[in-house]
Design a protein around this motif. Sequence first.
Motif, PDB file in Angstrom:
ATOM      1  N   ASP A 387      63.709   2.403 -28.420  1.00 28.00           N
ATOM      2  CA  ASP A 387      64.938   3.150 -28.137  1.00 28.00           C
ATOM      3  C   ASP A 387      65.218   3.270 -26.638  1.00 28.00           C
ATOM      4  N   GLY A 388      64.432   2.614 -25.808  1.00 33.94           N
ATOM      5  CA  GLY A 388      64.670   2.665 -24.364  1.00 33.94           C
ATOM      6  C   GLY A 388      63.966   3.822 -23.681  1.00 33.94           C
ATOM      7  N   LYS A 389      63.185   4.561 -24.438  1.00 28.50           N
ATOM      8  CA  LYS A 389      62.472   5.700 -23.848  1.00 28.50           C
ATOM      9  C   LYS A 389      61.027   5.316 -23.534  1.00 28.50           C
ATOM     10  N   PRO A 390      60.356   6.083 -22.672  1.00 29.01           N
ATOM     11  CA  PRO A 390      58.960   5.757 -22.348  1.00 29.01           C
ATOM     12  C   PRO A 390      58.110   5.723 -23.610  1.00 29.01           C
ATOM     13  N   ALA A 391      57.155   4.840 -23.639  1.00 31.36           N
ATOM     14  CA  ALA A 391      56.255   4.738 -24.793  1.00 31.36           C
ATOM     15  C   ALA A 391      54.861   4.395 -24.296  1.00 31.36           C
ATOM     16  N   LEU A 392      53.872   4.710 -25.112  1.00 35.99           N
ATOM     17  CA  LEU A 392      52.475   4.371 -24.795  1.00 35.99           C
ATOM     18  C   LEU A 392      51.932   3.567 -25.976  1.00 35.99           C
ATOM     19  N   LEU A 393      51.811   2.263 -25.798  1.00 36.23           N
ATOM     20  CA  LEU A 393      51.415   1.381 -26.896  1.00 36.23           C
ATOM     21  C   LEU A 393      49.902   1.194 -26.922  1.00 36.23           C
ATOM     22  N   GLU A 394      49.351   1.309 -28.122  1.00 33.28           N
ATOM     23  CA  GLU A 394      47.905   1.112 -28.293  1.00 33.28           C
ATOM     24  C   GLU A 394      47.639   0.424 -29.623  1.00 33.28           C
ATOM     25  N   SER A 395      46.550  -0.325 -29.665  1.00 29.00           N
ATOM     26  CA  SER A 395      46.082  -0.839 -30.949  1.00 29.00           C
ATOM     27  C   SER A 395      44.623  -0.450 -31.115  1.00 29.00           C
ATOM     28  N   ARG A 396      44.222  -0.298 -32.378  1.00 24.90           N
ATOM     29  CA  ARG A 396      42.865   0.150 -32.707  1.00 24.90           C
ATOM     30  C   ARG A 396      42.412  -0.624 -33.938  1.00 24.90           C
ATOM     31  N   VAL A 397      41.313  -1.337 -33.806  1.00 22.88           N
ATOM     32  CA  VAL A 397      40.843  -2.159 -34.929  1.00 22.88           C
ATOM     33  C   VAL A 397      39.707  -1.455 -35.665  1.00 22.88           C
ATOM     34  N   ILE A 398      39.692  -1.669 -36.968  1.00 27.23           N
ATOM     35  CA  ILE A 398      38.584  -1.204 -37.817  1.00 27.23           C
ATOM     36  C   ILE A 398      38.008  -2.472 -38.455  1.00 27.23           C
ATOM     37  N   GLN A 430      51.696   1.273 -20.935  1.00 19.58           N
ATOM     38  CA  GLN A 430      52.776   2.239 -20.733  1.00 19.58           C
ATOM     39  C   GLN A 430      54.093   1.476 -20.574  1.00 19.58           C
ATOM     40  N   VAL A 431      55.071   1.807 -21.420  1.00 21.24           N
ATOM     41  CA  VAL A 431      56.393   1.172 -21.331  1.00 21.24           C
ATOM     42  C   VAL A 431      57.333   2.139 -20.618  1.00 21.24           C
ATOM     43  N   PRO A 433      61.246   3.187 -18.946  1.00 20.48           N
ATOM     44  CA  PRO A 433      62.623   3.029 -19.455  1.00 20.48           C
ATOM     45  C   PRO A 433      63.275   1.700 -19.057  1.00 20.48           C
ATOM     46  N   ASP A 434      62.842   1.058 -17.968  1.00 16.07           N
ATOM     47  CA  ASP A 434      63.431  -0.238 -17.610  1.00 16.07           C
ATOM     48  C   ASP A 434      62.755  -1.393 -18.351  1.00 16.07           C
ATOM     49  N   GLY A 435      61.832  -1.073 -19.241  1.00 17.13           N
ATOM     50  CA  GLY A 435      61.183  -2.109 -20.058  1.00 17.13           C
ATOM     51  C   GLY A 435      59.916  -2.668 -19.439  1.00 17.13           C
ATOM     52  N   SER A 436      59.612  -2.287 -18.190  1.00 17.08           N
ATOM     53  CA  SER A 436      58.391  -2.799 -17.567  1.00 17.08           C
ATOM     54  C   SER A 436      57.168  -2.149 -18.232  1.00 17.08           C
ATOM     55  N   VAL A 437      56.042  -2.857 -18.164  1.00 20.20           N
ATOM     56  CA  VAL A 437      54.844  -2.441 -18.895  1.00 20.20           C
ATOM     57  C   VAL A 437      53.659  -2.358 -17.929  1.00 20.20           C
ATOM     58  N   PHE A 438      52.890  -1.271 -18.019  1.00 20.59           N
ATOM     59  CA  PHE A 438      51.778  -1.041 -17.095  1.00 20.59           C
ATOM     60  C   PHE A 438      50.477  -0.724 -17.817  1.00 20.59           C
ATOM     61  N   ASN A 439      49.387  -1.158 -17.206  1.00 17.12           N
ATOM     62  CA  ASN A 439      48.050  -0.854 -17.702  1.00 17.12           C
ATOM     63  C   ASN A 439      47.690   0.565 -17.257  1.00 17.12           C
ATOM     64  N   VAL A 440      47.496   1.479 -18.216  1.00 21.31           N
ATOM     65  CA  VAL A 440      47.115   2.852 -17.865  1.00 21.31           C
ATOM     66  C   VAL A 440      45.932   3.285 -18.725  1.00 21.31           C
ATOM     67  N   GLN A 441      45.253   4.312 -18.284  1.00 13.36           N
ATOM     68  CA  GLN A 441      44.220   4.927 -19.110  1.00 13.36           C
ATOM     69  C   GLN A 441      44.595   6.372 -19.370  1.00 13.36           C
ATOM     70  N   LEU A 442      44.422   6.828 -20.607  1.00 17.85           N
ATOM     71  CA  LEU A 442      44.703   8.218 -20.942  1.00 17.85           C
ATOM     72  C   LEU A 442      43.418   9.018 -20.799  1.00 17.85           C
ATOM     73  N   ALA A 443      43.550  10.234 -20.307  1.00 15.94           N
ATOM     74  CA  ALA A 443      42.372  11.081 -20.093  1.00 15.94           C
ATOM     75  C   ALA A 443      41.647  11.324 -21.397  1.00 15.94           C
TER      76      ALA A 443
END
Length: 443
Positions: A387-398, A430-431, A433-443
Amino acid sequence: MWPPGEENVRQDPLRSKAILSRLAGTLTPLGRRSFLGLGAALTSSLAFGSKPVLADPALESPPADAPWSQSIGAGVVDRPYGRPADTEASVIRRNVPWLTAGAESSVSFSPLQDLHGIITPNGLFFERHHAGRPDIDPAQHKLMIHGLVERPLILTMKDIQRFPQTTRIHFIECPANGGMEWRAAQMNSLQFRHGMISCAEWTGVRLSTLLEEVGVRKEAKWAMVEGADGAHMNRSLPLDKCLDDCLVVYAQNGEALRPEQGYPLRLVVPGWEGNVNIKWLRRIKLGDKPWHSREETSKYTDLMPDGIARGFTWLIDAKSVITFPCPEKPLDRPGHYEIRGLAWTGNGKVKRVDVSVDGGVNWQSARLHEPVLSKALTKFSLPWYWDGKPALLESRVIDETGYVQPTIAALRKQRGTNSIYHNNGIQTWQVKPDGSVFNVQLA
Ligand SMILES: Nc1nc2c(c(=O)[nH]1)N[C@H]1C(S)=C(S)[C@@H](COP(=O)(O)O)O[C@H]1N2
Ligand SMILES: [Mo]
């Protein structure tokens, strides 16, 4: 399946508070309902473009001919060995010059952002050399098998190719993949953050077949495997693993091994850290204890917070990463997308991959793409409306043993931050609003 059933939606209440506060003010509240709402939006509009296109007059006659449609193309003789289109010239392995003192004992990372399948093309398979890439004459290369065996042998490449053939698809991952990120996110790139993994179809002979030929003495418990490169890189392997699923291979994706991957002969140790997959294999010695070689004492151990180092940590635990979007492949504009990625485990098969777009608060199961093979890369995807808003994308495998890929925070709690190897923590993109994507770590 889309839309996801209720059973596909999971929530992690522990992470909700912290993450939602990070996204505060920028995200509409998320929960089960918003995902189901998204499902409805997708099914009602199957076209990815927004305008109805059938009435467009430009679509009523064939397209105008571009220059390449107006002449005869190149003949078949100019490319006796094929190569990618010139416009794909940026799809290459890359190294990090500051990471190592020289290019001979270094690593080149695979461009995962440009790959679409579970097989890595041979020219893009990551490389890790400890003493450069030797150029070996296969007519002179030999494999010696000795030590605690009944009939020591020296085999030529011709001898080895006479044994019954086995072909299997397996990944190889250097355990140092992601090793720069134990303390903080550092590499803003999928290629440099995760590119020390590749996957190929390997053909050769089972190590168990060769060991049967020489006759294992009953005192034998370990094998020392050694390369013909200047480093003579060597590792100790438990005999059980050697007899289980190890392969001595001479072919990769249907053609002879590439020199970078160990031509003319390499060991493939499925699901175990890259380092034990000895390239340019020249010797296997059986013994009753491990050798404690350089590569299993000063390197390839993990220094724990109490000062004790874990050794012989061979297994590649389950890991996954979203390959689209990623720092190299940002989003153009809001709309429908497919989140895509790769998952793998040294423990067998991938059972499930969950994807989150809100930093691990809500999770949905992704679609696993066939084939799902043991100790191989597995592709996953999930439709997503951005939707053009900030997002935090993650994947988790089992994986099939029930092991769940941990967060980097959980890994740190267990192992501290002294480690280099075996960082299989969940990756967060981290996505903005301009669509750029960054490598971040969450606390
Ligand atoms: N003989 C030899 N084998 C070797 C190495 C090496 O330097 N020499 N590097 C090891 C390491 S550390 C890894 S991660 C894998 C990398 O395999 P690749 O270069 O085919 O990707 O090979 C392993 N086998
Ligand atoms: Mo490695």
